[in-house]
Design an enzyme around this catalytic site. Structure first.
Site, PDB file in Angstrom:
ATOM      1  N   ALA A 286       0.819  -1.212   0.000  1.00 47.73           N
ATOM      2  CA  ALA A 286       0.000   0.000   0.000  1.00 47.73           C
ATOM      3  C   ALA A 286       0.850   1.258   0.000  1.00 47.73           C
ATOM      4  CB  ALA A 286      -0.917  -0.005   1.218  1.00 47.73           C
ATOM      5  N   ASP A 332      21.415  28.749 -31.102  1.00 51.93           N
ATOM      6  CA  ASP A 332      22.081  29.185 -32.316  1.00 51.93           C
ATOM      7  C   ASP A 332      21.352  30.433 -32.827  1.00 51.93           C
ATOM      8  OD1 ASP A 332      23.905  29.011 -34.412  1.00 51.93           O
ATOM      9  OD2 ASP A 332      22.544  27.835 -35.650  1.00 51.93           O
ATOM     10  N   ASN A 710      -5.509   1.247  -2.222  1.00 56.43           N
ATOM     11  CA  ASN A 710      -4.345   1.493  -3.076  1.00 56.43           C
ATOM     12  C   ASN A 710      -4.686   1.340  -4.553  1.00 56.43           C
ATOM     13  OD1 ASN A 710      -1.561   2.154  -3.148  1.00 56.43           O
ATOM     14  ND2 ASN A 710      -1.112   0.057  -3.771  1.00 56.43           N
TER      15      ASN A 710
END
Length: 881
Positions: A286, A332, A710
């Site tokens: 969990a 650049d 969970n």
């Protein structure tokens, strides 16, 4: 060896060759000695090892730990889900890294071209991979140079070297000796592999092939450039380690405490021991945020889609967030900040001055001011460029400088059907070009070139439509105006015309000076606003270009990049301390730099702790693109730059880099919110079990209830955060510090408050409901109340956490949908026969009222803490624009 510092005869002698070329036998011997003219791709990657490497992460180890123990406790569904997440993430990473290793293959493909070579005095077509040092090759307009060569003969020769040097204007080439050390872009008597002949033709001797060429040196730099971990990867790795150690310690302690309780009560049967172990193991499962890899992957994938809509193609998924963390952009100039299309900005004659609007080859601009129309006519007729097909933005074929003159004439409304009779081409000695034309039965000469060379052939000047003698006063006025434009880093051309007779020799003499046209490769129209936004976001922009210092400084000043300028010679002489001081003193412009200089600057910034983004389009940018934390190639750039980069901008606009930064920050916020939600819920569960074990209480949550929370309650809302809108102040914050964890101090503090408050309420409910009773029915009712409170607690967290990110309450329908799904699944569990399997009881109205009150206390407590924190930081009055 510096062959540009040798005479032609010295070079021929050094390579034991002649202008007639090598004999076939000698060429074969040299091919055996020097090898093929191709680039080495290095060691091939092993796909299997590449796949295995995707599992080398501490957070993955934790999930593998969770898989192992899920199997032990018989939770095969949980095991299957976690394994599916792991394999999906591994496959994504595998294919990304496989793609990221194609840079050298792109270079190799790029270098395979055909060459016209002289062998024993005879021309023949040859695969460029068979060229050897000492070969004599013939080059003409449109050819790609197939090796590094020393020019022997040249006629009107110009080469586009922007891929190597970053300079937008084709470089003039001639065979003359150079007697001093000069940078790559100033070696007029050399041509380099993979550059292109713009105009003219040449005879040249091959001095380097394969890995010995300048392109080969760049290949070596790419091979040596190590790819850096992104800040997200680094932070998740650190986070995973800390989390793992904490979980192992807490779960071990919980097991020992419950074991001690059983020892004291004398109840230590095997069944009880296994039960204690399952609780500790379930707590470990969990505590691991199993949804985290999926949340990160989905958040990044959604970010990829959003970036694609904003013209940025993502090649490296894990790097999406990195732009949100970057504090330095090394960019650049040519093609990134500028149009890479020469544009006339000023036209001047002795009648006055005119300004020209518009960008690049767009014909929609206007001419404001008064100058002689003949000035534009001269630019139109003394010109070898031509319009291709198109509407407003034309495809122009030819030299960029001449293309700019075609566009300026079109903006001025000038056209002509005059017929060209003859031409005196431009060369490096005369520095001018002239054409003889038949215009309405008049034979006229039109000339253009360097202003001082044009003036040398002029005896008169056009003033208010009249030809007047070119006095020293007028000459001085012209020279002064030329110096003014040149001082602004503009390319200035002078124009003149004269009368001629058809039967007389064609030549420049007694010309009439018409005026000047000054041009520049202009900044992109949206760059100024983009630079302003980067400043507001606390991001430093450094221009690193192969162009001249004056040009770079002028463009930088126009777009808002402030700071000192350093050229390649000065940079070469600097040690690390000097470079550090220069950067600390505000040097933000580096000019005439070579590829190794770009790599050195990026490397130094990274060592100093900066998260560096590097933009570019050419071969010369590839090593630095790969080395940078995030490489951004422009869409019109080379395959080499694109393969080395993490992002490709689809229409070259610097603005999309800023958009990508905004997306990166937003993605990071959403991932952080998801981690906050997952961890705060998990922390609450861990604290509830841990404190119950410490105080010798019955366990408020069983293993199966922990796994339900969970799997069901955490995942959906955390995934819904992936599409959450971004906060209103997202581009007004400073970048995140490189050493900042995935959850900074204030977030951890908030997380702890959430966990402690939720745990306190849960344990109070447990005791209030008879959780410590010896009655099984009372214990079951108390566990049911705590179980439902934890679910409610996590639903409330879904909205409380968003409040701190300044996201509108009803802005994300998916968050509301996830909350509704969690409530529906919880009701399904409570009021169906499933409740028997989970050992819980249905709640009555009184219980639901208690839960609602507990949820209200939790919500009010967390919101009060957030408001107090904002007041303490004094940021409650800061409003995003």
């Amino acid at each position: 060896m510096n062959h540009y510092r040798q005479t032609v005869d010295e070079v021929l002698s050094a390579f034991e060759t002649t202008r007639e070329g090598l004999a076939d036998d000698e060429a074969k011997q040299r091919l055996s000695r020097f090898g093929f003219n191709e680039l080495e791709t290095g060691r091939k990657i092993n796909p299997f090892l590449l796949f295995v490497n995707q599992f080398k992460s501490f957070i993955i180890y934790i999930l593998l730990f969770a898989v192992f123990f899920s199997i032990l406790i018989g939770e095969y569904v949980d095991t299957t889900i976690i394994l599916a997440i792991l394999i999906a993430n591994a496959l994504i990473g595998f294919f990304q890294e496989l793609s990221a290793n194609r840079s050298l293959e792109a270079l190799k493909k790029m270098s395979v071209v055909k060459a016209t070579v002289l062998r024993s005095g005879a021309k023949e077509g040859l695969d460029a991979r068979h060229l050897v040092p000492g070969d004599i090759i013939y080059l003409e307009a449109g050819d790609k140079v197939s090796a590094d060569v020393r020019v022997i003969e040249a006629v009107r020769l110009k080469a586009d070297e922007s891929l190597l040097t970053g300079e937008s204007v084709p470089a003039e080439k001639d065979p003359a000796l150079i007697d001093k050390e000069v940078p790559l872009g100033n070696r007029r008597n050399m041509l380099f592999s993979s550059t292109t002949i713009s105009t003219g033709h040449a005879l040249a001797v091959v001095v380097a092939t394969g890995m010995e060429t300048e392109l080969g040196k760049i290949t070596t730099l790419i091979q040596e450039a190590r790819e850096e971990m992104t800040p997200l990867q680094r932070r998740l790795d650190q986070f995973g380690k800390k989390l793992g150690y904490s979980i192992i310690a807490i779960c071990s302690l919980v097991f020992l405490l419950t074991l001690f309780k059983g020892y004291k009560t004398g109840d230590l049967s095997l069944e009880i021991l296994i039960g204690f172990a399952f609780v500790a193991i379930s707590l470990a499962v969990a505590a691991v945020p199993t949804a985290l890899p999926a949340v990160v992957t989905i958040a990044l994938s959604i970010g990829v889609k959003r970036l694609l809509q904003r013209k940025a193609l993502v090649r490296n998924l894990s790097a999406v967030e990195t732009l949100g963390s970057c504090d330095v952009i090394c960019t650049d100039k040519t093609g990134t900040l500028t149009e890479n299309q020469m544009t006339v900005r000023r036209a001047w004659s002795l009648d006055g001055e005119a300004s020209l609007t518009g960008q690049g080859y767009d014909l929609g601009g206007e001419v404001t001011g008064h100058v002689s129309k003949r000035l534009f006519l001269c630019g139109l007729l003394c010109n070898n460029a031509s319009f291709g097909r198109g509407e407003k933005k034309h495809n122009i074929i030819g030299d960029p400088t001449e293309a700019a003159l075609l566009v300026s004439a079109a903006k001025a409304g000038i056209s002509s059907d005059a017929k060209r009779l003859d031409e005196l081409p431009f060369d490096s000695e005369r520095k001018l070009m002239s054409v003889l034309v038949n215009a309405k039965e008049k034979i006229l000469i039109f000339s253009k070139g360097a202003p001082d060379h044009i003036l040398a052939w002029c005896s008169h000047a056009l003033v208010n439509g009249e030809e007047r003698t070119l006095t020293s006063e007028l000459r001085s006025k012209i020279e002064k105006q030329n110096s003014l434009y040149a001082g602004k880093a503009m390319r200035v051309l002078g124009f003149a015309m004269g009368k001629a007779e058809l039967n007389e020799p064609f030549g420049e003499k007694n010309l009439v000076f018409l005026g000047l046209q000054a041009m520049i490769d202009p900044p992109r129209s949206d760059v100024i606003e983009s630079i302003r936004r980067t400043k507001a976001a606390g991001i430093r922009v450094i221009m690193i270009t192969g162009d001249y210092a004056k040009t770079a400084e002028a463009v930088a000043a126009e777009i808002g990049i402030e700071g000192k300028v350093i050229g390649s010679t000065e940079l070469e002489a600097m040690d690390d301390d000097a470079l550090q001081k220069a950067l600390e003193d505000g040097t933000n412009i580096f000019a005439r730099v070579a590829p190794e200089h770009k790599l050195r600057i990026v490397n130094f910034l990274q060592r100093a702790g900066f998260t560096v983004a590097m933009t570019g389009d050419g071969v010369n940018d590839a090593p630095a693109l790969k080395k940078a934390n995030i490489g951004v190639a422009v869409g019109s750039g080379t395959d080499v730059a694109k393969e080395a980069a993490d992002f490709v901008l689809l229409d070259d606009s610097f603005t999309h880099i800023v958009n990508a930064i905004e997306e990166g920050r937003g993605i990071y916020d959403n991932i952080q919110k998801s981690i906050m939600l997952l961890l705060s819920g998990n922390l609450g569960e861990v604290l509830i079990i841990f404190l119950a074990a410490v105080f010798g209480m019955n366990l408020p949550l069983t293993a199966i209830l922990l796994l339900w929370i969970n799997m069901v309650t955490d995942g959906a809302p955390a995934l819904a955060y992936s599409v959450d809108p971004y906060g209103r102040d997202i581009m007004l914050r400073p970048p995140k510090s490189g050493d900042e964890g995935i959850l900074p101090g204030k977030k951890l503090k908030f997380l702890l408050v959430l966990g402690v408050l939720g745990t306190a309420i849960a344990l109070f409910l447990f005791n209030f409901s008879g959780g410590n009773s010896t009655s099984v029915s009372e214990l079951t009712r108390a566990q049911t109340l705590v179980f439902n409170f934890v679910v409610l607690y996590e639903i409330i967290l879904t909205f409380v956490i968003r409040f701190d990110y300044q996201v509108a309450f009803f802005a994300n329908k998916w968050v509301w949908g996830a909350a509704g799904l969690a409530v529906s699944l919880q009701a399904l569990l409570m009021y169906t026969p499933l409740s028997i399997a989970f050992k819980i009881v249905p709640l009555n109205f009184w219980d639901i009222g208690i839960l609602a009150g507990a949820g209200g206390v939790f919500a009010c407590g967390t919101l009060a803490f957030q408001l107090a924190t904002r007041l303490a930081r004094k940021d409650y009055a800061i409003k995003a624009k």
